[in-house]
Structure formats: structure tokens, C-alpha cells
Write an enzyme that holds these catalytic residues in place. Structure first.
Site, PDB file in Angstrom:
ATOM      1  N   ASP A 269     -24.971  22.535 -31.205  1.00 46.98           N
ATOM      2  CA  ASP A 269     -26.159  21.895 -31.384  1.00 46.98           C
ATOM      3  C   ASP A 269     -27.250  22.478 -30.498  1.00 46.98           C
ATOM      4  O   ASP A 269     -28.302  23.231 -30.845  1.00 46.98           O
ATOM      5  CB  ASP A 269     -26.272  20.534 -31.040  1.00 46.98           C
TER       6      ASP A 269
ATOM      7  N   ASP B  11     -25.156  14.854 -37.536  1.00 48.44           N
ATOM      8  CA  ASP B  11     -25.410  13.843 -36.358  1.00 48.44           C
ATOM      9  C   ASP B  11     -24.975  12.429 -36.749  1.00 48.44           C
ATOM     10  O   ASP B  11     -25.120  11.422 -36.021  1.00 48.44           O
ATOM     11  CB  ASP B  11     -27.045  13.837 -36.307  1.00 48.44           C
TER      12      ASP B  11
END
Length: 538
Positions: free
Chosen positions: A387, A440
Site C-alpha cells: 500500500d 482495505d
């Protein structure tokens, strides 16, 4: 068990795409060119500017521009913005005194040949009331002052328009029409209701998936406990695990998963186009339809006479034994997916996308599991690095944030890739969507679901277990993500940067405090699950 087995393969094909959309954002403004430090007279915040256009007294359209770092602050309300006539600059670049006489008009100029500040000074000296600069690209560009520019005093607003908006304005002026505009910059709300609903949506999805996963695991444990009384323990254990339709990932596959997702992300970034998005839509629909079917069948099989239909099977070529309920539900699910794909550009299509996305996420969390805390730590640790790298570090290598570009679907003509949950911003004058990537939700969801399975097999009550604290940690981590999002003026944020430390850190510290870290790290389940005991109170 065809319910789970049928979903395994479609979901695993789709899950390779899930990590590619692992960021949260609420509408990025512009790109690049904010490296120049602020200085007196050149310290404005970059703001979006609404530019409604009137042609011969009739409002025809509205453009969006970006304000410069210098010049006065624009009005925030439309009623306070003056409607002003627009004139073309002569010469077009406005690097020297205009030949045409200006008496308070907004002057339209081309970018290039001199600095933004020079254009503003020339336009103001010539009598213009504002300066509109047409960019040479379709994107907006942040206008800053040069390093050697000092003593900056600009008294007129300076706004940049994208190339297509400038071309439209120029065409209207060349046609001899009377063209006028307004310039104002509405303020965004500190928190939009859409972010609240998106937070609730993500938390509820993990909550539902965790309970379903824990319930399935406990039912399998009860079944195994009964069969062990009459058969071989090793044989029956293998048989039940094999028929459960569950895929336990290991540390190698966790690392490989992130590597494959990175390769796919780069491929999306390099070859992003309308047809590439169409392929993603098809893949998403396949996974979403499978997820919707799985969830509906599981839900309806627990209600009344549907239970009998769900337990009645027919043999279908190439598919094997399929329940009558699955056959009855499948046409509806397929029709739902096809209708969304065909009409995905209508204003309310986000509802269908979220339904397909949520059911796909729940199905994936039901099928794919982390067996212990060690695998969960490796998976989330790699995902966190993934990420951070693709949101922040990739800017240095690719000149743009790869994750944000892919999530928005830049260059494809589409409003982002479908591997996202999205809700329209309800009270934002700029519109747009608040979104969250599937990654997520799924990645931390794997760890949260693991904690509830452990609690149920250990017959632990809510406060004495791990699930409550993992769930609270996820909710708090996601909340901090949205706080950071608003502090960063809507620029995309890697949500796992905040979520992973909260969820993983909470479980590890709690396990250390209870002296159970090594047990959760290696085994991930009680020494002897107790499904025969009274159900835990939740």
C-alpha cells in the site's frame, strides 16, 4: 457443499484484483507542481474553482478549474461572485502587454512562454479583472511562483482551466457570441455523510463475514466431534477439511499474493484503457454474481421451506450436484450482474456495484482464511508495504501515484475501476464519490474473522475473547484513515497504513498480555475445540 466449492474458483480469480484497489479517497484535486515552497504573496491553498459559462445570456455549462497560489481569495458562494465578460488575449500567451484594450474583462490566455506570475502581472496592468489560463493538457496543474520571484502582489484572481474547457470557451468567443463567466470556490464540508455510511458499510461487511465464517467453522467442528465417536479421527478430520470448501493460506502464498497483485497493478497502470476496464467489469461481474448467489442461497436456506429446497439436489453436467435453490436463484443473480454492467453509468448504479462488491467480499472471507496469527502478520505486513509503496513511493518511479491512477481509472474514460465500494458525496458542492478499495476490507477482515473463529472454538465470551477488540481496532483504524483523508484535502490515502497497525497491533499486544501469543502464532485454534459446550454469549 457445492455452494462453497462453486464460489472458490471464481472468487480466487477475482481476489487477485482486489489488492489493486487498496486506497481510500474522496476526490483528488490536481496533480504535481506543489514542490515550490510558500512565500509572502504566494501562499494560497490550492482550491477548486467553479466556472459557470453564459453564452448570449444563457447558462450553457460549468467548468472546473484550480486557483493559483497567488492572488486574492475567491468568493465561496455563487451569489457573491460577479458575472464578468470574457475576452481573448492578444497575444494569446499574455507574456507582453495585450494589444486589445481591457476594461475589467476576464482575460483568457494560453499557458507557456513565461511564468504564471508574469502573465498575472501583465493582465492586471492591462486592466483585466481576472486571468484564466488554458492548460496544454486535459489535467489541471498547480500554479506556483518561481524560486527567484519575490515581492509578489497580485490583485486579480488567477485560475487554470483544463484544455477541453479552454477550447470550448475560445470557440464561443470566435463565433462572436457574448461570453461571460463567474468565479467562485465553494468549501467542502469537513466530514461528508457519505464517509460515515462508507465506514458503516465496511465495518458491517466484516462483521457479517466474520460471524458466517465462525458459524461455519463451529458447525464443521460439531460435525467432526460427532463423527469422531464412530470413526477414525485422522480420516474423518481429513474428509471434513477436504469437503469444507475452505482455503487456508500460508506464509508463502501470502507473500506471493502481494507480488502477483503488484504485477497486475503495474499492468493496469501501463495498459489502462476503455477496453481494459471492460474486461475488469466482466471479471467483477463474474465474481459479484457468484458472491451474490452464495450469500442469497446461504441466507434463504435458513428460512422456512427454503431449507428443504436447499437440501434437494440435481446432477448438472460439468457442475455436479447442484441444489434446486441454487438453480432458482442463479438467473436472478446473473440478471442483476448483467443489468449493472449495462447500466453502470447511471446515477444510482453505485448501489448495484456495492451490492455485488459486498457479497463478493463476504464470500471471499468465508472461503479464504488465515490459519494462525503468523500468516495473518505476514499477509498484512506485506500488504502494508504494498500500500505504502504504490501510493507514495511509486510517484518517484512513475511520476504519478500508481494506486490512485488505477483506482480512478485515469485514461480509460470510465469513472474508476469496479473493484471499489463507493457512495456519492451527499453534501459536497463538488460532488464525486467517497470510495474504499476491496483490499482495505478483505485483508484486515481475514484477521478479524480469524479472531472470532478462535473465540467461538474456545467458547470465550465477548470481552474475554479477541474479536471485540479486533473489530474495534479495525473501526478505529478506518476512522483515522478518513480523518487523514480530510486533513490531506481529499488526496488518496493508503488505508492499510492506519488499519494494519491498529488491528494487528491490538491482537499481538492482547495475546502477549494473556500469555497466548505463541499459541495463536503457531496453532491458531484451541488444543481441543469445544463445540459441544454451550454457545458463547454475543
Amino acid at each position: 457443499m457445492e455452494l462453497k466449492n462453486g464460489a472458490v474458483y471464481c472468487s480466487l480469480c477475482a481476489v487477485a484484483l482486489l489488492l489493486c484497489s487498496s486506497a481510500v479517497f474522496g476526490g483528488d484535486i490536481v496533480h504535481q507542481d506543489d514542490k515550490s515552497p510558500k512565500k509572502p504573496g504566494c501562499d494560497n491553498d490550492f482550491v477548486l474553482v467553479k466556472v459557470p459559462l453564459w453564452v448570449d445570456g444563457e447558462e450553457v455549462m460549468e467548468f472546473v478549474g484550480v486557483g493559483a497560489r497567488f492572488g486574492p481569495t475567491l468568493a465561496s458562494k455563487e451569489k457573491r461572485a460577479n458575472q464578468t465578460v470574457v475576452a481573448l488575449a492578444d497575444p494569446p500567451d499574455c507574456c507582453s502587454k495585450p494589444r486589445n484594450k481591457l476594461t475589467g474583462e476576464v482575460i483568457l490566455v494560453h499557458r507557456g512562454n513565461c511564468s504564471f506570475l508574469t502573465k498575472a502581472m501583465v493582465a492586471e496592468a492591462a486592466g483585466a479583472s481576472a486571468l484564466l489560463i488554458i492548460n496544454n493538457q486535459t489535467e489541471l496543474f498547480k500554479m506556483v511562483c518561481e524560486e527567484d520571484e519575490r515581492d509578489i502582489h497580485i490583485g486579480i484572481p488567477v485560475v487554470m482551466l483544463p484544455q477541453d474547457a479552454g477550447a470550448s470557451l475560445k470557440q464561443s468567443l470566435k463565433n462572436g457570441s457574448h461570453v461571460s463567466i463567474q468565479l467562485y470556490s465553494p468549501k467542502r464540508p469537513v466530514v461528508d455523510v457519505a464517509e460515515v455510511f462508507l465506514w458503516l458499510m465496511a465495518v458491517s461487511t466484516i462483521l457479517c463475514a466474520s460471524y458466517w465464517s465462525a458459524w461455519s467453522t463451529r458447525e464443521a467442528a460439531i460435525e467432526q466431534d460427532k463423527l469422531l465417536k464412530d470413526g477414525s479421527e485422522e480420516y474423518l478430520s481429513q474428509e471434513i477439511h477436504r469437503s469444507s470448501g475452505v482455503v487456508d493460506i500460508n506464509t508463502t502464498s501470502a507473500v506471493l499474493f502481494v507480488v502477483v497483485a503488484s504485477c497486475f497493478l503495474v499492468m493496469l497502470f501501463k495498459f489502462m484503457s476503455y477496453w481494459f476496464i471492460e474486461i475488469l467489469v466482466v471479471v467483477f461481474c463474474i465474481g459479484g454474481v457468484e458472491g451474490l448467489q452464495t450469500c442469497l442461497v446461504a441466507l434463504l436456506s435458513c428460512v422456512g421451506w427454503f431449507e428443504y429446497v436447499a437440501e434437494s439436489y440435481i446432477k448438472v453436467p460439468f457442475l455436479g450436484a447442484v441444489s434446486y435453490l441454487t438453480i432458482a436463484i442463479s438467473p436472478f443473480c446473473i440478471a442483476f450482474g448483467v443489468l449493472w454492467a449495462v447500466h453502470r453509468h447511471v446515477s444510482f448504479a453505485w448501489i448495484g456495484q456495492d451490492i455485488l462488491g459486498i457479497t463478493l467480499i463476504i464470500t471471499v472471507l468465508q472461503i479464504i482464511r488465515v490459519p494462525n496469527l503468523k500468516v495473518g502478520t505476514v499477509l498484512l505486513g506485506c500488504a502494508l508495504l504494498y500500500d505504502i509503496f504504490w501510493v507514495f513511493v511509486s510517484k518517484k518511479l512513475f511520476k504519478k501515484s500508481v494506486m490512485i491512477v488505477v483506482a480512478r481509472g485515469d485514461g480509460s474514460g470510465e469513472d474508476g475501476i469496479p473493484m471499489l465500494l463507493k457512495i456519492p458525496r451527499m453534501f459536497d458542492p463538488w460532488g464525486g464519490y467517497s470510495i474504499i478499495g476491496f483490499g482495505d476490507i478483505i485483508l484486515p477482515g481475514l484477521l478479524v474473522a480469524f479472531s472470532l473463529r478462535y473465540d467461538w472454538l474456545s467458547n470465550r465470551r465477548l470481552k474475554a475473547g479477541y474479536f471485540l477488540w479486533a473489530m474495534l481496532a479495525y473501526g478505529l483504524g478506518l476512522l483515522i484513515t478518513y480523518v487523514a483523508l480530510n486533513l490531506m484535502d481529499g488526496h488518496g490515502q493508503p488505508a492499510l497504513l492506519y488499519i494494519v497497525p491498529f488491528t494487528l497491533g491490538t491482537l499481538i499486544m492482547l495475546a502477549m498480555k494473556r500469555g497466548e501469543l505463541m499459541h495463536l502464532w503457531t496453532r491458531g485454534e484451541p488444543d481441543r475445540p469445544c463445540p459441544h459446550m454451550a454457545d458463547p454469549t454475543y
